[in-house]
Design a protein around this motif. Structure first.
Motif, PDB file in Angstrom:
ATOM      1  N   SER A   1      10.770  -7.899  29.079  1.00 31.81           N
ATOM      2  CA  SER A   1      10.382  -6.764  28.239  1.00 31.81           C
ATOM      3  C   SER A   1       8.890  -6.499  28.377  1.00 31.81           C
ATOM      4  CB  SER A   1      10.717  -7.036  26.772  1.00 31.81           C
ATOM      5  OG  SER A   1       9.889  -8.074  26.266  1.00 31.81           O
ATOM      6  N   TRP A   2       8.478  -5.350  27.864  1.00 35.62           N
ATOM      7  CA  TRP A   2       7.055  -5.064  27.776  1.00 35.62           C
ATOM      8  C   TRP A   2       6.442  -6.008  26.757  1.00 35.62           C
ATOM      9  CZ3 TRP A   2       4.443  -2.115  31.036  1.00 35.62           C
ATOM     10  CH2 TRP A   2       5.105  -1.115  31.742  1.00 35.62           C
ATOM     11  N   GLY A   3       5.172  -6.321  26.924  1.00 31.80           N
ATOM     12  CA  GLY A   3       4.447  -7.122  25.942  1.00 31.80           C
ATOM     13  C   GLY A   3       4.272  -6.327  24.667  1.00 31.80           C
ATOM     14  N   PHE A   4       3.786  -6.979  23.630  1.00 31.76           N
ATOM     15  CA  PHE A   4       3.685  -6.373  22.303  1.00 31.76           C
ATOM     16  C   PHE A   4       2.916  -5.052  22.317  1.00 31.76           C
ATOM     17  CE2 PHE A   4       1.457  -5.958  18.197  1.00 31.76           C
ATOM     18  CZ  PHE A   4       2.554  -5.750  17.398  1.00 31.76           C
ATOM     19  N   GLU A   5       1.784  -5.003  22.989  1.00 26.66           N
ATOM     20  CA  GLU A   5       0.971  -3.792  22.996  1.00 26.66           C
ATOM     21  C   GLU A   5       1.232  -2.899  24.201  1.00 26.66           C
ATOM     22  OE1 GLU A   5      -3.060  -5.076  22.636  1.00 26.66           O
ATOM     23  OE2 GLU A   5      -2.872  -5.468  20.495  1.00 26.66           O
ATOM     24  N   GLY A   6       2.148  -3.298  25.085  1.00 27.55           N
ATOM     25  CA  GLY A   6       2.463  -2.490  26.255  1.00 27.55           C
ATOM     26  C   GLY A   6       1.477  -2.643  27.398  1.00 27.55           C
ATOM     27  N   LYS A   7       0.596  -3.614  27.305  1.00 29.62           N
ATOM     28  CA  LYS A   7      -0.401  -3.846  28.358  1.00 29.62           C
ATOM     29  C   LYS A   7       0.002  -4.989  29.270  1.00 29.62           C
ATOM     30  CE  LYS A   7      -4.107  -2.314  25.363  1.00 29.62           C
ATOM     31  NZ  LYS A   7      -5.321  -2.710  24.651  1.00 29.62           N
ATOM     32  N   SER A   8       1.192  -5.519  29.054  1.00 29.70           N
ATOM     33  CA  SER A   8       1.691  -6.632  29.855  1.00 29.70           C
ATOM     34  C   SER A   8       3.212  -6.578  29.829  1.00 29.70           C
ATOM     35  CB  SER A   8       1.204  -7.967  29.275  1.00 29.70           C
ATOM     36  OG  SER A   8       1.708  -8.149  27.961  1.00 29.70           O
ATOM     37  N   PHE A   9       3.834  -7.454  30.620  1.00 32.19           N
ATOM     38  CA  PHE A   9       5.274  -7.610  30.505  1.00 32.19           C
ATOM     39  C   PHE A   9       5.581  -9.102  30.456  1.00 32.19           C
ATOM     40  CE2 PHE A   9       4.765  -7.782  35.078  1.00 32.19           C
ATOM     41  CZ  PHE A   9       5.710  -8.695  35.506  1.00 32.19           C
ATOM     42  N   VAL A  10       6.704  -9.428  29.828  1.00 29.61           N
ATOM     43  CA  VAL A  10       7.069 -10.811  29.580  1.00 29.61           C
ATOM     44  C   VAL A  10       8.445 -11.082  30.166  1.00 29.61           C
ATOM     45  CG1 VAL A  10       7.428 -12.579  27.810  1.00 29.61           C
ATOM     46  CG2 VAL A  10       5.794 -10.725  27.393  1.00 29.61           C
ATOM     47  N   ILE A  11       8.542 -12.161  30.933  1.00 27.94           N
ATOM     48  CA  ILE A  11       9.844 -12.651  31.380  1.00 27.94           C
ATOM     49  C   ILE A  11      10.196 -13.774  30.409  1.00 27.94           C
ATOM     50  CG2 ILE A  11      11.165 -13.691  33.254  1.00 27.94           C
ATOM     51  CD1 ILE A  11       9.083 -12.504  35.191  1.00 27.94           C
ATOM     52  N   HIS A  12      11.128 -13.509  29.521  1.00 26.46           N
ATOM     53  CA  HIS A  12      11.473 -14.462  28.464  1.00 26.46           C
ATOM     54  C   HIS A  12      12.307 -15.620  29.000  1.00 26.46           C
ATOM     55  CE1 HIS A  12       9.968 -11.688  25.416  1.00 26.46           C
ATOM     56  NE2 HIS A  12      10.583 -10.729  26.093  1.00 26.46           N
ATOM     57  N   GLU A  13      13.226 -15.309  29.889  1.00 26.67           N
ATOM     58  CA  GLU A  13      14.132 -16.311  30.460  1.00 26.67           C
ATOM     59  C   GLU A  13      14.090 -16.177  31.981  1.00 26.67           C
ATOM     60  OE1 GLU A  13      15.618 -18.482  28.541  1.00 26.67           O
ATOM     61  OE2 GLU A  13      15.121 -17.509  26.642  1.00 26.67           O
ATOM     62  N   THR A  14      13.296 -17.007  32.652  1.00 28.33           N
ATOM     63  CA  THR A  14      13.095 -16.847  34.095  1.00 28.33           C
ATOM     64  C   THR A  14      14.382 -17.055  34.892  1.00 28.33           C
ATOM     65  OG1 THR A  14      12.314 -19.119  34.258  1.00 28.33           O
ATOM     66  CG2 THR A  14      10.641 -17.403  34.074  1.00 28.33           C
ATOM     67  N   GLU A  15      15.196 -18.034  34.503  1.00 25.43           N
ATOM     68  CA  GLU A  15      16.435 -18.286  35.253  1.00 25.43           C
ATOM     69  C   GLU A  15      17.399 -17.110  35.140  1.00 25.43           C
ATOM     70  OE1 GLU A  15      18.268 -22.099  34.608  1.00 25.43           O
ATOM     71  OE2 GLU A  15      16.324 -23.095  34.576  1.00 25.43           O
ATOM     72  N   MET A  16      17.568 -16.582  33.947  1.00 23.07           N
ATOM     73  CA  MET A  16      18.472 -15.449  33.745  1.00 23.07           C
ATOM     74  C   MET A  16      17.916 -14.213  34.455  1.00 23.07           C
ATOM     75  SD  MET A  16      19.833 -13.385  30.362  1.00 23.07           S
ATOM     76  CE  MET A  16      19.814 -14.818  29.360  1.00 23.07           C
ATOM     77  N   PHE A  17      16.596 -14.017  34.397  1.00 23.85           N
ATOM     78  CA  PHE A  17      15.955 -12.894  35.078  1.00 23.85           C
ATOM     79  C   PHE A  17      16.219 -12.972  36.584  1.00 23.85           C
ATOM     80  CE2 PHE A  17      12.155 -11.183  37.234  1.00 23.85           C
ATOM     81  CZ  PHE A  17      12.223  -9.863  36.816  1.00 23.85           C
ATOM     82  N   ALA A  18      16.031 -14.150  37.161  1.00 23.89           N
ATOM     83  CA  ALA A  18      16.241 -14.332  38.604  1.00 23.89           C
ATOM     84  C   ALA A  18      17.707 -14.136  38.976  1.00 23.89           C
ATOM     85  CB  ALA A  18      15.762 -15.715  39.036  1.00 23.89           C
ATOM     86  N   ARG A  19      18.595 -14.642  38.166  1.00 23.21           N
ATOM     87  CA  ARG A  19      20.028 -14.606  38.483  1.00 23.21           C
ATOM     88  C   ARG A  19      20.648 -13.226  38.202  1.00 23.21           C
ATOM     89  NH1 ARG A  19      21.151 -18.666  35.466  1.00 23.21           N
ATOM     90  NH2 ARG A  19      21.786 -17.462  33.681  1.00 23.21           N
ATOM     91  N   SER A  20      20.228 -12.563  37.105  1.00 26.22           N
ATOM     92  CA  SER A  20      20.896 -11.340  36.676  1.00 26.22           C
ATOM     93  C   SER A  20      20.173 -10.046  37.029  1.00 26.22           C
ATOM     94  CB  SER A  20      21.085 -11.361  35.153  1.00 26.22           C
ATOM     95  OG  SER A  20      21.777 -12.506  34.768  1.00 26.22           O
ATOM     96  N   ILE A  21      18.851 -10.069  37.005  1.00 25.33           N
ATOM     97  CA  ILE A  21      18.092  -8.829  37.177  1.00 25.33           C
ATOM     98  C   ILE A  21      17.581  -8.644  38.606  1.00 25.33           C
ATOM     99  CG2 ILE A  21      16.106  -7.499  36.355  1.00 25.33           C
ATOM    100  CD1 ILE A  21      18.221  -7.916  34.179  1.00 25.33           C
ATOM    101  N   LEU A  22      16.936  -9.668  39.159  1.00 25.76           N
ATOM    102  CA  LEU A  22      16.339  -9.525  40.496  1.00 25.76           C
ATOM    103  C   LEU A  22      17.313  -9.011  41.553  1.00 25.76           C
ATOM    104  CD1 LEU A  22      13.830 -12.519  40.860  1.00 25.76           C
ATOM    105  CD2 LEU A  22      13.342 -10.098  40.433  1.00 25.76           C
TER     106      LEU A  22
END
Length: 171
Positions: free
Chosen positions: A42-63
């Motif tokens: 998701s985007w970071g709180f102020e929209g100036k960054s982004f956060v990968i909350h779950e790296t394994e799920m991100f790599a497996r499902s999104i990438l």
């Protein structure tokens, strides 16, 4: 669907590297999961960054949906090539110690027109002391010609944050 573009029109997006457009699309499409669960990116709180909350799920499902791989290290190398900065864990806006947060002055929520400002990092010639020279430090300062755009993006972001904070009060 591409978000609206400010100065330069859609032609400006044609010159943006595909990696950056895909990263923008990932955040726009996956920041709010349809099933109501917590997003893995998701985007970071102020929209100036982004956060990968779950790296394994991100790599497996999104990438794999956006790239020809599911390798988180390859993805992070690309971030480094475009000079994204990894935020310190203590500065992580989520409070999740396993989350990974990245920022770049030209990667701001709602300001897709800034993607045209990105420059790929050029590796220093072999055998040189490096791009920074002896004892140099890596500062994230923008060149003077880009500073007005950064200020405009920050003002835009502050307005979005204020609007988001006011909306719950209106309900």
């Amino acid at each position: 669907m591409r978000p609206p573009v400010r100065s330069g029109g859609r032609e400006a997006l044609d010159k943006v590297p595909p990696f950056l457009l895909k990263l923008w699309e990932i955040l726009e499409n996956n920041s709010v999961p349809t099933d109501g669960s917590r997003p893995c990116v998701s985007w970071g709180f102020e929209g100036k960054s982004f956060v990968i909350h779950e790296t394994e799920m991100f790599a497996r499902s999104i990438l794999p949906l956006y790239f020809k791989h599911d390798n988180i290290r390859s993805f992070m190398r690309q971030l480094n090539i475009y000079n994204f900065t990894r935020c310190a864990k203590k500065a992580n806006s989520t409070g999740n110690p396993s989350a990974v947060e990245f920022s770049h002055a030209s990667f701001v929520r709602g300001c897709i027109y800034l993607l045209g400002e990105f420059k790929r990092m050029v590796p220093p010639p072999k055998g040189s002391a490096g791009a920074l020279g002896a004892g140099g430090s890596a500062l994230n300062a923008l060149p003077p010609e880009q500073q007005p755009k950064q200020e405009e993006a920050q003002q835009h972001n502050q307005q979005q944050t204020q609007q988001a904070q006011q909306q719950p009060a209106q309900l």
